[in-house]
Motif scaffolding. Structure first.
Motif, PDB file in Angstrom:
ATOM      1  N   GLN A   4       0.873  -0.924   0.106  1.00  0.00           N
ATOM      2  CA  GLN A   4       0.194  -0.036   0.084  1.00  0.00           C
ATOM      3  C   GLN A   4       1.139   1.437  -0.286  1.00  0.00           C
ATOM      4  N   ASN A   7       1.649   3.928  -3.297  1.00  0.00           N
ATOM      5  CA  ASN A   7       1.461   5.851  -3.228  1.00  0.00           C
ATOM      6  C   ASN A   7       2.906   6.172  -3.367  1.00  0.00           C
ATOM      7  N   THR A  56      -2.598   7.866  -7.721  1.00  0.00           N
ATOM      8  CA  THR A  56      -1.457   6.932  -7.991  1.00  0.00           C
ATOM      9  C   THR A  56      -1.860   5.929  -7.726  1.00  0.00           C
ATOM     10  N   GLY A  90      -2.655   3.376  -6.218  1.00  0.00           N
ATOM     11  CA  GLY A  90      -2.669   2.467  -4.998  1.00  0.00           C
ATOM     12  C   GLY A  90      -4.014   3.263  -5.383  1.00  0.00           C
ATOM     13  N   ASN A 147      -4.658   6.384  -4.889  1.00  0.00           N
ATOM     14  CA  ASN A 147      -4.759   7.729  -3.643  1.00  0.00           C
ATOM     15  C   ASN A 147      -4.172   9.557  -4.640  1.00  0.00           C
ATOM     16  N   GLY A 194       1.974  13.761   0.481  1.00  0.00           N
ATOM     17  CA  GLY A 194       0.685  12.680   0.431  1.00  0.00           C
ATOM     18  C   GLY A 194      -0.166  12.624   1.563  1.00  0.00           C
ATOM     19  N   ASN A 195      -1.408  11.933   1.348  1.00  0.00           N
ATOM     20  CA  ASN A 195      -2.538  12.400   1.850  1.00  0.00           C
ATOM     21  C   ASN A 195      -2.252  12.262   3.668  1.00  0.00           C
ATOM     22  N   PRO A 247      -0.186   6.822   2.378  1.00  0.00           N
ATOM     23  CA  PRO A 247      -1.272   6.920   1.851  1.00  0.00           C
ATOM     24  C   PRO A 247      -2.627   8.222   2.801  1.00  0.00           C
TER      25      PRO A 247
END
Length: 320
Positions: A246, A250, A270, A272, A274, A290-291, A320
């Motif tokens: 995961q 990302n 991404t 994944g 995200n 990133g988130n 993520p």
């Protein structure tokens, strides 16, 4: 071109007034490509690299592989090498000689390629056999992710264009490229050991090695993994494979592989599912958030061309 600092402007003026001439007989009197590096302080690291990499003699003589006898060289300035931490000739010891030689050959091509022959979206084959591509962005011309800051410097054996970043190409896929660094076949002090272990443990190696899968990859350094809570490589090896998968997905964008100058959006989805958020494009790079990150990742080494994509080495794990 825009965004050239005073030092670059003065350097351009010196080169142009020294080497540019309309006299048809001038080229025979001009210095060789190697001599240009020797006589110009702004190319002193390139001069040392050419000597260490064994290409100085080659670039001092006519090109035997082209009817014109000429080469075209996209020459990184000292500032370009400094972006890799290579601040002078003595710094080049962190590179393996074979990698250094191949890197220099990637900046060379046969024949004369003048600025007016370079088109947005066009390509040029290097002496290494690997293509480079040209991108026009905001009035500036780039080769891969490197801005061409000075054009058409005439030499007795070809033409020199100065660029602001060293171009890097591995010639192998994304996984093998990471392994080259991990096994000290590129840099003598590898920095992607944790990432290589994460790719193996996650089970994503076959996906990232598949030539049919082309990605832009943001590759965290060992220091980035440590800051994210992985104290040792063994911690990565013992982590939950699904969690690592995961996290790694990302860092992958299934967009065919883009250089920094080709990325014009502020976000990307991404592999994944995200979202990554990009800062504005500045000085040839951008930051990535990133988130679940509070601090964006900076690019340590951008624009590394692999056979199935482009890798940007970053200093933060993108959560993520």
């Amino acid at each position: 071109m825009k965004n050239i600092n005073i030092k670059s402007a003065l350097f351009a003026f010196t080169l142009l007034t020294t080497f540019v001439s309309c006299d048809n007989d001038y080229k025979e009197e001009a210095p060789s490509i190697a001599s240009i590096a020797v006589t110009n302080e702004a190319f002193s690291t390139l001069e040392a690299a050419a000597i260490q990499g064994g290409v100085a003699v080659v670039l001092s003589n006519p090109n035997p592989n082209d009817p014109s006898g000429d080469y075209t060289v996209f020459a990184p300035t000292n500032d370009a090498f400094a972006r890799l931490g290579l601040v002078d000739g003595g710094s080049l010891g962190v590179l393996q000689n074979s990698f250094l030689t191949n890197t220099l050959l990637y900046h060379v091509s046969n024949g004369n390629l003048l600025a007016n022959q370079i088109m947005d979206g066009g390509t040029s084959t290097s002496a290494l056999g690997v293509d480079r591509r040209f991108v026009m962005r905001e009035g500036d011309l780039y080769i891969n992710g490197s801005k061409i800051i000075i054009t058409n410097v005439s030499a007795s054996n070809g033409t020199v264009h100065a660029i602001d970043k060293v171009m890097l190409a591995t010639g192998v896929n994304i996984v093998e490229s990471a392994l080259l660094m991990n096994d000290a076949k590129v840099f003598t002090s590898p920095e992607l050991t944790f990432l290589v272990q994460a790719v193996v443990t996650s089970g994503l190696a076959p996906v990232l090695a598949d030539e049919n899968n082309r990605f832009t990859i943001f590759a965290p350094t060992d220091a980035a993994f440590k800051a994210a809570g992985f104290a040792t490589v063994e911690d990565v090896a013992n982590a939950d494979p699904s969690f690592l998968q995961q996290v790694l997905l990302n860092h992958a964008i299934a967009d065919g592989g883009t250089f920094t100058c080709e990325q014009t959006s502020t976000t990307a989805t991404t592999a994944g599912g995200n979202t990554l958020t990009y800062s504005p494009f500045q000085n040839g790079v951008f930051t990535i958030l990133g988130n679940s990150n509070t601090t964006p990742a900076n690019m340590v080494i951008p624009d590394i061309l692999c056979s199935n994509g482009v890798v940007h080495v970053i200093d933060t794990v993108l959560l993520p």
